[in-house]
Enzyme design. Structure first.
Site, mmCIF file in Angstrom:
data_model
loop_
_atom_site.group_PDB
_atom_site.id
_atom_site.type_symbol
_atom_site.label_atom_id
_atom_site.label_comp_id
_atom_site.label_asym_id
_atom_site.label_seq_id
_atom_site.Cartn_x
_atom_site.Cartn_y
_atom_site.Cartn_z
ATOM 1 N NE ARG A 199 53.042 -26.479 69.077
ATOM 2 C CZ ARG A 199 52.297 -26.024 69.156
ATOM 3 N NH1 ARG A 199 51.043 -26.693 70.130
ATOM 4 N NH2 ARG A 199 52.202 -24.703 69.351
ATOM 5 C CG ASP A 200 61.013 -31.658 66.131
ATOM 6 O OD1 ASP A 200 61.880 -30.620 66.019
ATOM 7 O OD2 ASP A 200 60.658 -32.548 64.990
ATOM 8 C CB SER A 201 57.014 -26.881 65.366
ATOM 9 O OG SER A 201 56.226 -27.338 64.453
ATOM 10 C CE LYS A 231 61.468 -30.176 62.929
ATOM 11 N NZ LYS A 231 62.596 -30.512 62.913
ATOM 12 C CG ASN A 274 58.816 -34.831 63.814
ATOM 13 O OD1 ASN A 274 58.930 -36.032 63.078
ATOM 14 N ND2 ASN A 274 59.905 -34.777 65.183
#
Length: 300
Positions: free
Chosen positions: A65-67, A128, A130
């Protein structure tokens, strides 16, 4: 003749200077997403003058994931392959800088070692989420904290032309124009080379409102992923300096791989896919196989 002159200019100018010139130029410029060495080579060959090292795309290519699930050292390894394969500058989507000011300034140091031309940092807290998530709760960092992060990065860079872009997430978090302007001005005063103003609306009203109030105080970069139907001439009229095509190579890969895998699975054959995929010789070409052949002749 002109194409050859431009090619010569870009190959002889430092990547940092190339990116700085693009961002500072009055002419609207475009950079394209890449997520590994192969996609970076394709972006350069297409004619783009810069690459967006997308955090979403690099994470997706790793299957996470974009985390901030991909560590910054893993991202650096990908960037090294991208940088080695190309002569045009890379602007990294550096998320929040992977922590506080100290993590961010170390990131800058490591990026410069790999000839990455700049980093874009967003004013959210680590880790963060997305910005385009439908139900994503976005928490913004205090202004003074992010200002310190920008200053630390600018103090750390060794190349004067290395670009630090401050990404303002006020619209994403639902905090409105006044907060967006307040943050952008604080980041500009802290030394940010450009402001990336982000919005996830399907139309560009937030960006238009910001540009009218900003009045070209410093360069502005936008990412029109959601408001993609707006003609680029509109962005020129507003005074936008750079547009990032942020994730479309990765998304194109996903669609192509899903269709190819489905077709082979259902057909138990390659007959229907072979005419539609790249030839193996084309892959060899993109890998630079010809250079190795010439080297073999010279050294073996």
């Amino acid at each position: 003749m002109l194409a050859n002159s431009l090619k010569s200019f870009f190959s002889s100018t430092r990547k940092t200077t190339q990116l700085k010139n693009m961002i500072q130029s009055k002419d609207l410029s475009f950079i394209m997403e890449a997520h590994n060495g192969l996609s970076a080579a394709i972006v350069e060959e297409t004619g783009f003058k810069g690459i967006w090292g997308s955090g979403l795309s690099i994470s997706a290519a790793m299957g996470v994931r974009d985390s901030n699930e991909a560590s910054y050292t893993q991202v650096l390894e990908v960037l090294e392959f991208m940088s080695d394969r190309t002569k045009i500058p890379i602007l990294l989507d550096g998320d929040t800088g992977y922590g506080n000011y100290n993590n961010a300034r170390r990131l800058v140091k490591k990026l410069e070692q790999r000839s990455i031309a700049g980093v874009c940092l967003e004013d959210k807290i680590f880790p963060k989420r997305n910005s385009l998530l439908d139900d994503g709760r976005q928490e913004l960092a205090p202004i003074n904290e992010f200002v310190a992060k920008i200053k630390a990065c600018k103090d750390t860079q060794q190349d004067a032309d290395f670009q630090v872009v401050a990404r303002v997430e006020a619209f994403i978090a639902g905090w409105g124009l006044e907060e967006a302007l307040k943050r952008a001005e604080a980041y500009r005063n802290a030394g940010a080379d450009a402001i990336l103003m982000h919005s996830k609306l399907k139309e560009p009203s937030e960006i238009e409102a910001f540009m009218k109030e900003w009045k070209n105080r410093s360069p502005v970069i936008i990412v029109p992923t959601n408001y993609h139907t707006v003609p680029t001439d509109t962005f020129r009229k507003w005074g936008v300096n750079m547009v990032i095509w942020a994730n479309h190579n990765m998304r194109a890969c996903v669609s192509a791989m899903q269709e190819t895998s489905r077709r082979i699975y259902e057909d138990e054959s390659l007959v229907n896919v072979e005419p539609k995929v790249a030839k193996v010789k084309e892959v060899f070409r993109l890998q630079g196989e010809d250079e190795l052949k010439q080297a073999d002749k010279k050294y073996l």
